[in-house]
Design a protein around this motif. Structure first.
Motif, PDB file in Angstrom:
ATOM      1  N   VAL B 238     123.525  -1.586 128.655  1.00 21.36           N
ATOM      2  CA  VAL B 238     123.130  -0.913 129.893  1.00 21.36           C
ATOM      3  C   VAL B 238     124.379  -0.513 130.675  1.00 21.36           C
ATOM      4  CG1 VAL B 238     121.871  -1.152 132.071  1.00 21.36           C
ATOM      5  CG2 VAL B 238     120.960  -2.197 130.013  1.00 21.36           C
ATOM      6  N   GLU B 241     126.210   2.436 128.982  1.00 20.00           N
ATOM      7  CA  GLU B 241     125.561   3.730 129.187  1.00 20.00           C
ATOM      8  C   GLU B 241     125.729   4.218 130.611  1.00 20.00           C
ATOM      9  OE1 GLU B 241     121.602   3.985 127.782  1.00 20.00           O
ATOM     10  OE2 GLU B 241     122.187   3.541 125.725  1.00 20.00           O
ATOM     11  N   ALA B 242     125.730   3.296 131.558  1.00 21.22           N
ATOM     12  CA  ALA B 242     125.970   3.682 132.949  1.00 21.22           C
ATOM     13  C   ALA B 242     127.358   4.308 133.069  1.00 21.22           C
ATOM     14  CB  ALA B 242     125.848   2.474 133.871  1.00 21.22           C
ATOM     15  N   GLN B 275     120.323   0.315 135.299  1.00 15.35           N
ATOM     16  CA  GLN B 275     121.323   1.345 135.065  1.00 15.35           C
ATOM     17  C   GLN B 275     121.562   2.166 136.333  1.00 15.35           C
ATOM     18  OE1 GLN B 275     120.517   4.737 132.371  1.00 15.35           O
ATOM     19  NE2 GLN B 275     121.845   3.618 131.005  1.00 15.35           N
ATOM     20  N   ALA B 386     119.840  -0.428 125.464  1.00 15.84           N
ATOM     21  CA  ALA B 386     119.452   0.066 126.782  1.00 15.84           C
ATOM     22  C   ALA B 386     118.519   1.258 126.698  1.00 15.84           C
ATOM     23  CB  ALA B 386     120.702   0.422 127.577  1.00 15.84           C
TER      24      ALA B 386
END
Lengths: 112, 405
Positions: B238, B241-242, B275, B386
């Motif tokens: 997560v 990806e953020a 996120q 995620a």
């Protein structure tokens, strides 16, 4: 004459190189301004295609530097930035031609 | 007046008083005996369950229970009478009731016990939870809307970045296709090697098209309105990806340092909401270091006893003391970008996950550090990555059964 491409996006620089080579030009790719400066300075009949959004030394700074050369080469700026950002850079860009991405192959072919 | 008569009058009066108290109560009140027969059935019960007192009194309590409870209830009472183990008495819990018309509805049931000359009796107080459930549902909906709004507003700001990011693969695709056309022409003239070049260039064009597609699907995951859903996920993915989302279109100087503890247990969270928090924190941090020498933002995951933490630290000037009291209040931000709403929503989301969002304001040469705390939930079997990622996940990612922690 040669075309020097200063572009950090590998997809864009590789496709530009292939495209320009296809048109019969010698094309060289540099991922940033620093590696371009390490190479021999460009000749008067060379063309520089420079992305304004380079990491580290910016494209605008490269253009300012190129203008200080005794025999400045031709410069084409490319960018994905908005018109407002381009206008803000106008002072340092001078009369350099700015092409906005996505680039049109026809316009590119006409220019070089 | 004989003493007996006096007693009986007194008991009648107190009984009448008791009945009027029972009938005034907003909650349903029932008394049953050891054999689960209904002895007392107040007015609130009538409107709750639809039976008149005459229909309910003397009947088994199973009358007002859904059939699955009814079957088990006798067993519960037997087990309690035998072992004395309390499963509901003195505790109270949320159960379902059944109306005369067959509809079932949520109630909170508290049970007390009393010993009378006729044996043990059980008193049940029944609170209708339908309106509370409805409120909870509306609150959840509103919150989902708010989260969606904040995501869309973040998306709005990222719009320019997105356009820029898509321009790159689009430019590459067009130039590759031009090169392919040229290679094709040379192929027709019988040039050696031309077919290979043609294939290579087409492959490259496909790769760039995929890249454009991935950018779109990442953004879509982020902005799509959806029901909140919790499931076990890897907090590190997560976080990664953020970072990717925030880095879209972000270039130039500045470092993003990732310090992720690879041995974290899974977190049971809504990955898109979490996120969202991290994207907000990262964007704030990047904003804070914009004009600093050697701008650096770091994101660190760690486990601190029973909490998982994600800390976003910057080397900016730190937060001014005067902004701290209202930092997490909605709409308190002076910035046009609405980050104030971001922080307020972020903390609410964190708290809804039984966690929190805290800040170390820094200052005196230290940057600010925001830490998101999430509870560790042990014994989680399956871990999913995620929410974002490639378009392939899209169909499987939605509509999965949520896990209730």
């Amino acid at each position: 004459m040669a075309i020097h491409i200063l572009e950090d996006d590998p997809g864009v620089s590789d496709s530009l190189r292939l495209f320009l080579q296809g048109l019969g030009h010698d094309a060289f790719v540099y991922p940033d301004a620093e590696s371009f400066f390490e190479a021999d300075p460009p000749g008067a009949d060379d063309t520089i295609i420079v992305d304004l959004n380079l990491p580290g030394i910016s494209g605008a700074q490269v253009i300012v530097w190129l203008r200080t050369l005794a025999e400045p080469p031709r410069v084409v700026a490319i960018t994905g930035q908005s018109q407002t950002v381009i206008e803000k850079l106008r002072a340092s860009l001078g009369d350099v031609m700015v092409l906005r991405k996505p680039l049109s192959s026809r316009i590119l072919a006409d220019i070089v | 007046m004989s003493p007996d008569a006096h007693d009986s009058t007194a008991s009648t009066v107190s009984e009448a008083r008791l009945l009027s108290v029972l009938d005034t109560a907003v909650d349903g009140i029932l008394v049953i005996d050891e054999r689960a027969r209904i002895l007392v059935y107040n007015k609130a019960c009538e409107s709750l369950f639809g039976y008149a007192p005459g229909e309910a009194l003397g009947q088994s309590i199973r009358l007002i229970m859904p059939s699955d409870y009814a079957a088990a209830h006798d067993g519960y009472m037997e087990s309690y009478k035998r072992t004395g183990t309390r499963k509901i008495i003195g505790i109270g819990r949320e159960v379902r009731g059944r109306h005369k018309d067959g509809t079932e509805f949520p109630v909170e049931l508290s049970v007390g016990e009393t010993t009378t000359p006729e044996g043990r009796q059980f008193i049940g107080i029944i609170r209708d939870l339908r309106s509370r459930k409805e409120q909870e549902r509306r609150l959840n909906e509103l919150q989902a809307d708010l989260v969606h709004m904040a995501r869309v507003s973040a998306m709005d700001e990222m719009g320019a970045a997105l356009a820029h990011e898509l321009n790159q693969p689009l430019t590459a695709i067009m130039l590759y296709l031009q090169a392919a056309t040229r290679a094709m022409a040379r192929m027709e003239q019988g040039a050696a090697g031309a077919p290979d070049i043609f294939r290579q260039v087409l492959d490259k064009a496909v790769h760039e098209a995929e890249r454009a597609g991935n950018i779109i699907s990442r953004m879509r995951h982020f902005v799509e309105k959806r029901e909140p859903q919790r499931r076990p996920v890897d907090l590190n993915s997560v976080a990664e990806e953020a970072v990717e989302l925030v880095m879209l279109g972000l270039r130039g100087p500045g470092r993003m340092v990732r310090d992720l503890d690879r041995n974290l247990p899974a977190a049971i969270i809504d990955p898109v909401q979490i996120q969202q928090i991290l994207v907000n924190l990262l964007r704030n941090a990047i904003e804070a270091v914009k004009d600093r020498p050697d701008p650096t933002v770091s994101i660190r995951t760690a486990r601190r006893s029973d909490m998982l933490t994600v800390t976003v630290q910057d080397n900016g000037p730190g937060l001014k003391p005067e902004v701290l009291p209202t930092l997490f209040k909605a709409f308190s931000s002076s910035k046009r970008t609405g980050m104030g709403l971001g922080l307020s929503i972020s903390r609410t989301i964190a708290q809804n996950h039984a966690g929190d969002l805290t800040v170390d304001p820094g200052g005196d040469g230290r940057g600010a550090a925001f830490t998101l705390h999430l509870p560790v939930i042990e014994n989680v079997d399956t871990v999913e990555s995620a929410a974002g990622g490639t378009g392939d996940e899209e169909s499987s990612g939605r509509g999965q059964p949520g896990v209730t922690p």
